[in-house]
Structure formats: C-alpha cells, structure tokens
Write an enzyme that holds these catalytic residues in place. Structure first.
Site, PDB file in Angstrom:
ATOM      1  N   GLU A  11      -4.053   2.217  -6.925  1.00  0.00           N
ATOM      2  CA  GLU A  11      -4.433   3.338  -6.076  1.00  0.00           C
ATOM      3  C   GLU A  11      -3.506   4.510  -6.361  1.00  0.00           C
ATOM      4  OE1 GLU A  11      -6.566   2.103  -2.102  1.00  0.00           O
ATOM      5  OE2 GLU A  11      -4.432   1.726  -1.955  1.00  0.00           O
ATOM      6  N   HIS A  41       0.850  -1.193   0.000  1.00  0.00           N
ATOM      7  CA  HIS A  41       0.000   0.000   0.000  1.00  0.00           C
ATOM      8  C   HIS A  41       0.885   1.242   0.000  1.00  0.00           C
ATOM      9  CE1 HIS A  41      -2.910   3.013   1.312  1.00  0.00           C
ATOM     10  NE2 HIS A  41      -3.861   2.177   0.922  1.00  0.00           N
TER      11      HIS A  41
END
Length: 251
Positions: A168, A98
């Site tokens: 993302e 992430h």
C-alpha cells in the site's frame, strides 16, 4: 513453482461501522456464493464488530479478521487487543503494520514483526503491510524502502499458509491517487523476489495484495498485473456492491 495462486480480496473497514453496518456484511455474504468459487473474501471490521460479524458469517464464504493486535497474549496493555482475543472472537486473519499504524502510532518494523509472530502464535494469518511515502517514491527509493520493511517486518518461518503481504503506497491510501501499472508490477516483483529469496518455495506461494485507492473502476486492470494476487480495500469495502464488484474483477 506453485500453481495459480487463489486471489484474496480483503476489506479493511478501519474506524467505521456500527451494528447497523452488519447489513452490508450480510449483503456481502449473500453475494459471495459464485465469487467464492475462485476468490477468497475477507472483511476486517472494527474490533467491536468482530464477534457479531463472525457469528453472522458462519456458514458463509466470508472470513473475518482484525485490523491490529498487540504482540503480547495478555497483560497490562490498556486499550489493546491480543491476537488470542481476536481468534477467540472468531477472526482468522489480522492486519499488521498498516501505514496508519506505522505513522499515527509510531510502529517500527520490529513492532510489526512481533505482531506478526503473535498472529501466528494465535493461529491467525498475518497480513503484513508495506509501502513507501510520496517523498520516498520521488527520491527513487520505493523498492529500497519496501525491501527494508519486508526484511524487518516479516518473521522467519513464513509460509504461504500463514502470511499475506499487502503493498500500500502511503501516498495512494484514501487520496484517489494510484501508481501506474508499471510501478505496481515493479514493487510486487521486488516483494516476490524478497520472499522467494528468504523462504524459497513457500515465498512463491504467498499472496501479494495491492491496496491504495483500489476501486471497481480500476480493479480489473490492477488485479490482472503480474504478482498481484488480490487487494486490500479500504473505503470501497464499506459498500457490498463495490466490494463484490472488485472481487468479480479478479481474473
């Protein structure tokens, strides 16, 4: 070519949630019955809640995952958690790479790759995250950056059953900003091409999620885009109604 890819809607609670938050999870489980017929649902709570969350979701249609793992199975790594520990607590997925881990903890593609391999070793599905910064997008380097992250972060031997890739864009996470539909489609096409180039038919079946200010108001438009097979949801996953509304928006 694979048939229609079953969507996955994954919630990343990040550093949010105490025991009282299990009420929202219970509401998600209760509301998942009809949605689950066409969409897989996953919640990744903080590590302290994985065991009670997994126990609460036994018999439901909601899977539980971790937000990160160490590359090693055990050892002198204070504060870390191994993929084996996540699996032992009831997780079946784990997020790796992430942007908050890459930025705040200096994780490189090589570190992310090792974590994905650890996830597979423990029998977990690895959700590998990729995405460019605002400066990289403005410089016209988004596709290049994402391609490089994929090459470095996704291990050899990936299969549709053990890998999910989440795009993302760093500048869209928690900001309320979203790329255009064209921007999302272009990057998801780059990801699909990269995976099919490396993994052939298996790469065609890997689920590609979009994340970054995905919410009920924009979910239907984004989830209908080519090569978007679901979403990785941040803040909107903390409320059962919002999370389920996004899942309902899957075509």
């Amino acid at each position: 070519m694979p048939g229609k890819i079953r969507p996955l809607i994954a919630g990343n609670w990040k550093m949010n949630g105490l025991k009282a938050s299990l009420g929202e999870l219970a509401a998600i489980g209760k509301g998942a019955g009809e949605v689950w017929r066409r969409v897989d649902l996953l919640i990744c709570p903080p590590a302290t809640l994985i065991f009670p969350a997994a126990a609460a979701m036994i018999g439901s249609k909601v899977a539980i995952g971790g937000q990160d793992c160490h590359a090693e199975a055990s050892g002198a790594n204070t504060g870390d958690i191994s993929a084996e520990m996540l699996a032992d607590a009831g997780a079946t997925y784990v997020i790796v790479g992430h942007s908050e881990r890459r930025t705040d903890h200096g994780e490189t593609d090589a570190v992310v790759r090792a974590k994905a391999e650890a996830a597979w070793r423990a029998g977990l599905v690895a959700i590998v995250c990729v995405g460019e910064t605002r400066a990289e997008r403005d410089a016209g380097r988004a596709a290049e950056v994402v391609g490089r992250q994929l090459d470095g972060s996704v291990p050899d031997g990936a299969r549709a059953a053990n890998l999910v890739v989440a795009y993302e864009p760093v500048w869209a996470i928690g900001t309320g900003l979203t790329p255009t539909s064209q921007d999302i489609e272009e990057i998801h096409a780059v990801i699909r091409q990269n995976l099919t180039g490396r993994f052939k038919a298996e790469g065609e079946g890997v689920r590609l999620l979009y994340g970054g200010s995905l919410k009920p108001a924009n979910a239907a438009e984004i989830l209908a885009l080519a090569n978007v097979n679901g979403g990785l949801i941040g803040g909107a996953s903390l409320k059962a109604a919002d999370f389920l509304a996004i899942a309902e928006a899957c075509p």
